[in-house]
Structures are given as C-alpha cells and as structure tokens.
Write an enzyme that holds these catalytic residues in place. Structure first.
Site, short mmCIF file in Angstrom:
data_model
loop_
_atom_site.label_atom_id
_atom_site.label_comp_id
_atom_site.label_asym_id
_atom_site.label_seq_id
_atom_site.Cartn_x
_atom_site.Cartn_y
_atom_site.Cartn_z
N CYS A 27 0.83 -1.19 0.00
CA CYS A 27 0.00 0.00 0.00
C CYS A 27 0.88 1.26 0.00
O CYS A 27 1.47 1.59 -1.02
CB CYS A 27 -0.98 -0.02 1.17
SG CYS A 27 -2.37 1.12 0.96
N HIS A 61 -3.21 -5.12 1.37
CA HIS A 61 -2.62 -5.40 2.68
C HIS A 61 -2.66 -6.90 3.00
O HIS A 61 -3.57 -7.37 3.68
CB HIS A 61 -3.39 -4.66 3.78
CG HIS A 61 -3.22 -3.18 3.78
ND1 HIS A 61 -2.29 -2.54 4.54
CD2 HIS A 61 -3.89 -2.22 3.09
CE1 HIS A 61 -2.37 -1.23 4.34
NE2 HIS A 61 -3.34 -1.01 3.46
N GLU A 78 -0.99 -8.48 5.12
CA GLU A 78 -0.79 -8.70 6.56
C GLU A 78 -2.10 -8.68 7.34
O GLU A 78 -2.12 -9.08 8.51
CB GLU A 78 0.17 -7.65 7.12
CG GLU A 78 -0.38 -6.24 7.29
CD GLU A 78 -0.46 -5.46 6.00
OE1 GLU A 78 -0.87 -4.27 6.06
OE2 GLU A 78 -0.15 -6.00 4.91
#
Length: 305
Positions: free
Chosen positions: A87, A180, A182
């Site tokens: 990002c 994202h 994660e």
C-alpha cells in the site's frame, strides 16, 4: 525482543516509522522468522529482507528523510535482498507518484496513483490470482489503496483486478502490492516474498574488482545504481569510476560521457563527470575539449556534502 532467528528462520526488518508494521511483524513471527522494527539506519545491518508497510505515504516519506533513512533504504533495495512495499510502501517504492510532496524511495520502474480507489469508506476486498502463488486465489484487502498505473521494464505485473487494474508488481528483488496481505490469515505472499532476491544470503557477492564498501550501491555488473549520500562513500565511488579511465590517454568529452553512461544506471553522467574532476581524478583543458586521468592523489571538493 531477541531478533536472532532459530530453526533456519530469517531476520526480517519492518520499517516502523508509521503505519501497520505490527501486523507484518505478527505474520512473520507466525512463520517462524525473527523481526526487527527499523527506525534507524544502523538497524538495517544484518537483515535478510525488508518490508515497507502501509500507512500514510507522505508521513513516512518525511520521516525517512528526517531520520536519515532514505538513502540507506535505497541502498538496501539495490543490495539484491528482498524488499516489499505494501500500500503506502508500494507508493514509496515507485519512481513516479502523483501528489507526493517529498521524494520516496523511488527504486521500482512503476507509476502509482495515490488513493485511487477512494476514501476509507471505499475500502474493499477481492480474490486475486497472483503469479508465483499456488493454490486458491489470494483474498486481498484494499484500504485507501493506490493503483499501479504503469509497469516498465525490468518491472513486471504480478496481479490484476478483473478490470485489468494492476495491483501487484515485481522488479527483481523488489515487490509492490496495492493491498494489505498482513491483514488476512493467509501467509503465502509473505512466504513468497522471502524467496525473491538473494535467497539465504545477507549480502550479495561483490562484483569483481569492486570495493566491498560499494556493494550496496552496485549491481552485479559493477554499475552504480544509487549515488551515495555520505562523503566517504562518494570518495570510494568516484575512485571506482576513475578506474575505467586509462592513464596517459586523452579523452574527448563524448568519450568520457560514454564511459560514465556505461558505469551507472540512474541517468546522471554529467554529475559523475563533475565529481571526477572535483575530486581530482580527472583533469581537463579549460574549454573541456580534452580529459585525462590525473596522476596526483584525489582531493575532496570544498563544500561537498
């Protein structure tokens, strides 16, 4: 925490100036890797890989400069070890970005449009086919996400939305994703990331004849990919360049330029020619029509940062 990996794990740095670095840390630790939060240049030493997380790209760009981290991170990118921007991190890795008021890391041949998918309320999720990942589609989370508007060689697109929008790209050891990974329970992309670049080596082999201090700034052909910020490293880089010129031979300005174009990748042979003269490695006639390798020791130019 103790960042010495056990059981064959890697030591991965996560830039921790701002943003969602903790989520990356938790994902990597679940995979068995040691994680070091990076806030100072010296903390980059000994890493196997580096992640630049999501967050506010303008804030991270400013903090990279104020913390004297921009050039060390650029050097890490040039070292061949894996680097991943998610990002905001993808925005910072891009060489071309719209409306970023400070220079980012600027290492990948991609163009990025910030906040291209709208505000926080316009966040969305999508199942994606990502080149290099096996099995089911990757469920991606997009939050105020950028889009990759152009990918130029040697970078390549890894993933697109159904409408063709590029949301992931790779350039050698560097990876950029608009989303994202994660924030999901799927660790496949983190595992894939750690296979790119110089796998299992914390430092690439030095090109033949290159000073060890210059290795982070050179590609495998010995070309300078980033101009060093520190004076001592500049001196070494200029001396490295001077080795391309034969003693006792006269060069035209065009011949000097040709040699310097072949010696670097960032497109500023005029600056390199000036440094060679300022440091005393090259001498020239008053009209600049003839250059030659100096016999005397190099001198540091007065006022050089």
């Amino acid at each position: 925490m103790n960042d010495i990996p056990a059981g064959g794990g890697k030591t991965v740095g996560v830039l921790a100036l701002q943003g969602d670095f903790r989520e990356h840390r938790e994902m990597l630790e679940r995979l068995g890797h040691a994680v070091r939060e990076i806030r100072k240049a010296e903390q980059l030493d000994g890493l196997d890989a580096l992640i630049i997380p999501g967050g506010e790209s303008t804030t991270i760009a400013r903090l990279l400069i104020s913390n004297n981290l921009r050039e060390p991170v650029r050097a890490f990118c040039a070292s061949g070890l894996p680097v991943w921007g998610t990002c905001a991190g993808a925005i910072l890795l891009a060489k071309e970005v719209d409306n970023l008021d400070r220079p980012g890391i600027e290492m990948m041949e991609i163009s990025v449009k910030r906040n291209a998918f709208g505000r926080q309320l316009d966040s969305f999720e999508a199942d994606l086919e990502v080149k290099g990942l096996e099995g089911r589609p990757f469920h991606a989370v997009f939050i105020r996400a950028p889009l990759i508007t152009e990918v130029r060689k040697p970078a390549t697109a890894l993933c697109r939305l159904a409408d063709g929008t590029i949301v992931a790209a790779r350039q050698g050891n560097m990876l950029a994703t608009s989303f994202h990974p994660e924030l999901t329970g799927d660790s496949r992309l983190h595992a894939y990331f750690l296979t790119i670049g110089h796998v299992g080596s914390r430092r690439p082999a030095a090109p033949e004849g290159a000073p060890l201090e210059l290795v982070p700034y050179l590609d495998t052909a010995g070309r300078i990919t980033i101009w060093p910020a520190k004076q001592q490293a500049k001196q070494i880089a200029v001396e490295h360049l001077a080795g391309r010129f034969e003693r006792g031979r006269r060069y035209t300005e065009n011949e000097v330029n040709t040699l310097l174009v072949q010696a670097h990748t960032f497109g500023d042979h005029t600056m390199l020619r000036r440094y060679l003269c300022d440091f005393g490695f090259l001498e020239r006639t008053a009209d600049g029509s003839s250059y030659w390798r100096a016999e005397t020791a190099a001198r540091a130019p007065v006022g050089t940062p």
